[in-house]
Each structure stands twice: as C-alpha cells, then as structure tokens.
Design a protein around this motif. Structure first.
Motif, short mmCIF file in Angstrom:
data_model
loop_
_atom_site.label_atom_id
_atom_site.label_comp_id
_atom_site.label_asym_id
_atom_site.label_seq_id
_atom_site.Cartn_x
_atom_site.Cartn_y
_atom_site.Cartn_z
N ILE A 156 -78.62 9.14 63.17
CA ILE A 156 -79.41 8.73 62.02
C ILE A 156 -80.81 9.31 62.21
O ILE A 156 -81.36 9.28 63.31
N SER A 157 -81.36 9.88 61.15
CA SER A 157 -82.68 10.50 61.25
C SER A 157 -83.53 10.09 60.05
O SER A 157 -83.01 9.66 59.01
N TYR A 158 -84.83 10.25 60.22
CA TYR A 158 -85.77 9.96 59.13
C TYR A 158 -86.82 11.06 59.10
O TYR A 158 -87.51 11.30 60.10
N GLN A 159 -86.90 11.74 57.97
CA GLN A 159 -87.95 12.72 57.73
C GLN A 159 -89.13 12.03 57.07
O GLN A 159 -89.01 11.54 55.94
N MET A 160 -90.24 11.93 57.79
CA MET A 160 -91.41 11.26 57.23
C MET A 160 -91.86 11.95 55.96
O MET A 160 -91.83 13.18 55.85
N GLN A 161 -92.26 11.15 54.98
CA GLN A 161 -92.67 11.68 53.69
C GLN A 161 -94.11 12.19 53.70
O GLN A 161 -94.44 13.12 52.95
N SER A 162 -94.96 11.61 54.54
CA SER A 162 -96.37 11.99 54.55
C SER A 162 -96.74 12.93 55.70
O SER A 162 -97.84 13.48 55.71
N TRP A 188 -91.33 18.29 65.11
CA TRP A 188 -92.34 18.78 64.18
C TRP A 188 -91.66 19.75 63.22
O TRP A 188 -91.13 20.77 63.64
N THR A 189 -91.61 19.43 61.92
CA THR A 189 -90.74 20.15 60.99
C THR A 189 -91.47 21.10 60.04
O THR A 189 -90.90 21.51 59.03
#
Length: 218
Positions: A156-162, A188-189
């Motif tokens: 499970i992953s979460y890409q931060m929106q900010s 760091w994406t």
C-alpha cells in the motif's frame, strides 16, 4: 498508462517503468545480521517498457541481487543472483490494472528457479495505491533441502498531494517457509533521479536492513 506501469512495480521495486521508456534502479543495503553473506550488499536493476497495446506495455528487465560489498561472512559469501524477467501489464480501467510475467533466476551461471508471477493493483484518485504480486518459486536444482515456495507481496502506498514524496509499506510472505518481511519506504518522486530510503525487517526479525537507493526513468 504511466500510472499503470508504476503500479506494476509497487510491490517489488522502486523502478519507475514508463510507457515506451527505460529505467535503472539500484541500492545499497546495510545489514544487522549475517543472513546475506556480507555486512553490506547491493542490488542493481534495469529494464525497458514497450507499448505493446493501447492499454498495456511489455517490460523486459535484468536484476543483479545480493552483490556483496561489505565484510564477507565466512562460508556464506557468494556471487550475485541474476534475474532475467518479462512482464506484461494491462489497464482494465483508468485505475485498475493487472499483469503477468516470468522471472528466470540464475546463480553462478546455473538455472536455479523458474518464477512465474501475476500482479493486480488499484490506484485511487486520492494518491493511495494498493497492489499484490504472487510469484511461484519453482526449484530447478533438485538439491537436498531445496523446495518450491510461493511469495506474495502486498503493498500500500500514498503519493502526497502537496509534496513530491511517496510513502509505501510492503508485506512479503513466503508461504511454505512461513517467514515474513516488512518493508517501509519513502521516495522522492520529482522528475529525474528519484532517491529513496527504506527499512526492512526480514525473515521474522532475523535481519534488519537500512536501504539507500535511487531510480531513474528515461
């Protein structure tokens, strides 16, 4: 399509496999115990994704795992394990994807395992993504004590929106050996080189590893 191909590697790799493009990823791992033959090891992987259909891509890859760069453990050191792989991904919807593939595992030039696999994942619109990879480890050596096994990766992953940061947890379980790994990663994406840091608790607390790595899609 880029999101789909990213999803196919969420469970097992930091590689960002882009549609019609290539990737390279690598890391250095510092181990608390001697289960990998060396106090520090490294993994290198490279691959290319071909646009085989409008909603799918075929990725070919090569991985060198267990490269020993630290102090070798007497009687446990060995050459790297080499994986030759092919994976076909297909997007069923804008969010749901599936994939199937095969990994061919070599060690010291010998074919030691056949590893067919399937994957499924879902990318939510809020930045959360979930995925499963099931891979069969079929022994080809007939060596004493060598057995077939099944590995599952549930991530499970979460890409931060900010912020250009992805947080991910991956649970690895070997069904016949009955051992579990836990992996927690921050990546760091931003476009370009994407560094990451990861902590691994392996084989039911037999080893803890700090992993520093980076990926590049081009």
């Amino acid at each position: 399509m880029k999101r789909v191909l990213l999803g196919t590697v969420l469970a097992t790799s930091s590689a960002m496999a882009f549609a019609g493009g290539s990737y390279v990823t690598g890391n250095v791992q510092s181990h608390s115990k001697d289960i990998h033959g060396s106090s520090m090891t490294s993994t290198l992987e490279a691959g290319h994704t071909f646009d085989t259909t409008e909603r799918g891509g075929l990725t070919v890859l090569t991985e060198f795992d267990g490269i020993q760069i630290g102090n070798a453990v007497e009687g446990k050191s060995s050459s790297p394990y080499i994986t030759l792989g092919v994976e076909q991904a297909y997007s069923l919807t804008d969010n749901l994807w599936v994939a199937a593939g095969y990994h061919h595992l070599l060690h010291d030039g010998d074919f030691i395992q056949a590893r067919p696999l399937v994957k499924i994942g879902y990318n939510f619109d809020n930045g959360v993504a979930i995925s499963n990879r099931t891979r069969w480890h079929l022994d080809q050596t007939n060596a004493a004590g060598a057995e077939d096994d099944v590995r599952t990766d549930n991530a499970i992953s979460y890409q931060m929106q900010s912020q250009p940061v992805q947080l991910k947890y991956n649970n690895v379980y070997m069904w016949d050996a009955k051992v579990m790994d836990h992996e927690v990663r921050a990546t760091w994406t931003k476009a370009g080189v994407q560094p990451y840091v990861e902590w691994r608790n392996q084989a039911d607390d037999a080893n803890n590893a700090l992993v520093l790595g980076a990926s590049l899609g081009f």
